[in-house]
Enzyme design. Sequence first.
Site, PDB file in Angstrom:
ATOM      1  N   ASP A   1       0.839  -1.205   0.036  1.00  0.00           N
ATOM      2  CA  ASP A   1       0.141   0.226  -0.069  1.00  0.00           C
ATOM      3  C   ASP A   1       0.888   1.248   0.137  1.00  0.00           C
ATOM      4  OD1 ASP A   1      -1.990  -2.085   0.360  1.00  0.00           O
ATOM      5  OD2 ASP A   1      -3.100  -0.697   1.693  1.00  0.00           O
ATOM      6  N   GLN A   2       1.747   1.021   0.800  1.00  0.00           N
ATOM      7  CA  GLN A   2       2.829   2.514   0.832  1.00  0.00           C
ATOM      8  C   GLN A   2       3.609   2.729  -0.470  1.00  0.00           C
ATOM      9  OE1 GLN A   2       5.465   2.414   4.287  1.00  0.00           O
ATOM     10  NE2 GLN A   2       6.596   3.954   3.579  1.00  0.00           N
TER      11      GLN A   2
ATOM     12  N   GLY B   1       2.479 -11.875 -11.124  1.00  0.00           N
ATOM     13  CA  GLY B   1       3.228 -13.192 -11.545  1.00  0.00           C
ATOM     14  C   GLY B   1       4.530 -13.114 -11.130  1.00  0.00           C
TER      15      GLY B   1
ATOM     16  N   TRP C   1       8.630 -15.376 -12.020  1.00  0.00           N
ATOM     17  CA  TRP C   1       9.090 -16.702 -12.155  1.00  0.00           C
ATOM     18  C   TRP C   1       8.562 -17.510 -10.739  1.00  0.00           C
ATOM     19  CZ3 TRP C   1      10.558 -20.332 -15.117  1.00  0.00           C
ATOM     20  CH2 TRP C   1      11.188 -21.345 -14.873  1.00  0.00           C
TER      21      TRP C   1
ATOM     22  N   ASP D   1       0.248  -5.823 -15.732  1.00  0.00           N
ATOM     23  CA  ASP D   1       1.332  -6.352 -16.442  1.00  0.00           C
ATOM     24  C   ASP D   1       1.237  -7.891 -16.003  1.00  0.00           C
ATOM     25  OD1 ASP D   1       3.779  -6.501 -18.027  1.00  0.00           O
ATOM     26  OD2 ASP D   1       4.294  -7.152 -16.008  1.00  0.00           O
TER      27      ASP D   1
ATOM     28  N   ASP E   1       2.920 -11.386 -16.239  1.00  0.00           N
ATOM     29  CA  ASP E   1       4.189 -12.261 -16.026  1.00  0.00           C
ATOM     30  C   ASP E   1       3.851 -13.573 -15.730  1.00  0.00           C
ATOM     31  OD1 ASP E   1       6.841 -12.868 -16.399  1.00  0.00           O
ATOM     32  OD2 ASP E   1       7.611 -11.531 -14.998  1.00  0.00           O
TER      33      ASP E   1
ATOM     34  N   GLU F   1       5.098 -17.221 -16.391  1.00  0.00           N
ATOM     35  CA  GLU F   1       6.032 -18.083 -17.082  1.00  0.00           C
ATOM     36  C   GLU F   1       5.949 -19.536 -16.776  1.00  0.00           C
ATOM     37  OE1 GLU F   1       9.940 -16.326 -15.692  1.00  0.00           O
ATOM     38  OE2 GLU F   1       8.896 -14.201 -15.516  1.00  0.00           O
ATOM     39  N   TYR F   2       5.463 -20.283 -17.837  1.00  0.00           N
ATOM     40  CA  TYR F   2       5.101 -19.743 -19.122  1.00  0.00           C
ATOM     41  C   TYR F   2       3.776 -20.729 -19.518  1.00  0.00           C
ATOM     42  CZ  TYR F   2       9.484 -17.715 -19.556  1.00  0.00           C
ATOM     43  OH  TYR F   2      10.687 -16.831 -19.210  1.00  0.00           O
TER      44      TYR F   2
ATOM     45  N   MET G   1      11.740  -9.975 -22.883  1.00  0.00           N
ATOM     46  CA  MET G   1      12.753 -10.547 -21.898  1.00  0.00           C
ATOM     47  C   MET G   1      13.992 -10.821 -22.603  1.00  0.00           C
ATOM     48  SD  MET G   1      10.472 -12.184 -18.646  1.00  0.00           S
ATOM     49  CE  MET G   1       9.536 -13.225 -19.636  1.00  0.00           C
TER      50      MET G   1
ATOM     51  N   TYR H   1      17.048 -11.232 -22.139  1.00  0.00           N
ATOM     52  CA  TYR H   1      18.141 -11.220 -21.265  1.00  0.00           C
ATOM     53  C   TYR H   1      18.142 -12.568 -20.818  1.00  0.00           C
ATOM     54  CZ  TYR H   1      14.344  -9.063 -18.717  1.00  0.00           C
ATOM     55  OH  TYR H   1      13.330  -8.783 -17.973  1.00  0.00           O
ATOM     56  N   ASP H   2      18.927 -13.348 -19.970  1.00  0.00           N
ATOM     57  CA  ASP H   2      18.992 -14.384 -19.471  1.00  0.00           C
ATOM     58  C   ASP H   2      19.294 -15.604 -20.501  1.00  0.00           C
ATOM     59  OD1 ASP H   2      19.240 -13.579 -16.679  1.00  0.00           O
ATOM     60  OD2 ASP H   2      16.721 -13.817 -16.541  1.00  0.00           O
TER      61      ASP H   2
ATOM     62  N   TRP I   1      14.896  -4.502 -15.969  1.00  0.00           N
ATOM     63  CA  TRP I   1      14.958  -5.080 -14.979  1.00  0.00           C
ATOM     64  C   TRP I   1      16.497  -4.947 -14.038  1.00  0.00           C
ATOM     65  CZ3 TRP I   1      11.327  -7.173 -11.660  1.00  0.00           C
ATOM     66  CH2 TRP I   1      11.820  -7.707 -10.347  1.00  0.00           C
TER      67      TRP I   1
END
Length: 386
Positions: free
Chosen positions: A86-87, A109, A111, A146, A148, A150-151, A222, A224-225, A365
Amino acid sequence: MKERLGKAGNRRGWKIALAVAMTFGAAWNIAGAQTAPPAADYRIVGYVGDAKPLPHVSAQKLDVINYAFARVDAKGDVSFSSPTADQTLATFTGLRKINPNLKIIVSIGGWGADYFSDVALTAATREHMADSVAAFIEKYDVDGADLDWEYPTLPGPGISHRPEDKRNFSLLLETLRARLDKLGAAHQGRHYLLTIAAADGEFVSGIELERVSRSLDWINLMTYDFHNSLTPTTGHHAGLHLPDIAPSDDRAGDKAVAQFLAAGVPAKKLNLGAAFYGRAFAGVDPAHDGLQQKYAKYVGSPSWQELVASYIDKNGYVRHWDAKAQAPYLWNAKTRTFVTYEDPESLRAKAAFVKAKGLGGVMYWEQSLDRNEELLGVLDEALGKH
């Protein structure tokens, strides 16, 4: 992501190992900031994980904050596990006083996040999730969601999955889009954003790319990785192009973009991914200064802060630049340690690629991994925002 919760793995398997060190600690300081001009043609989307204290965010330097993460349960209820959510969201929305164009999106979501397959399975659970998303958007006055997942169709780290995920993901996004449009109509025609994070290669085998893109404002690629603890060799984990010595089936940013474009996704709906962290490998075969070589042990994911402080041209690590791949890497000949990472030079190359291909922008990220917003500043400048 987040720890970045597993953004993409290798083409030889569905698994992804991602343990990005989260080093939150910088204080927020928004006093005296000036109102930003209208957003430029290219968007910058930054993931920011919840932590106490939060990292500093300069609201003028990016267009979208993706708050990570909320989770969905088997019934379709979306909630926040962090006790400071909330903050945190109040702090993020408060940054609109500095940049009225700044969008705040809640990412759901990551990983290991389960239950997407179960929720997407029936019309009733899809609608329940859509109602839950609309409720938190109203409660926190954020600009959208959004996803996310996976997958779709893939087992991931023990998550529920089924072949029907491919069609059901499209249906889930269409249900969400319709619910957000209904919500927007009740708020003077306000447009609420719906986006996803997606990997390339075999990880999109369970997605109807062209169909889902119709429901989405954009897709965060994504890119990357590409090389990590489960790939058999070292390599550029966020390379824009393949190096000369890489096998043709290796992964790269330009190949990911081409795959999505070929599937019918509009270029402006694609944000190229950037990583504010590296991947380190030890016991590496010394040929080609460790690039594309077998290794004995994966040894971590140093943040940009850590790379600058202890790695780049320090402690035996020598920086190299792969002009073909447009990516830097480090080689320590004494310890036979190879580190792949991104830096200002590679990010400028990615920004130039975004412009050349007419893409939507860049996603990264993660905010806390930067050092004094050096990498964010490069993207901000390279994409012509200031």
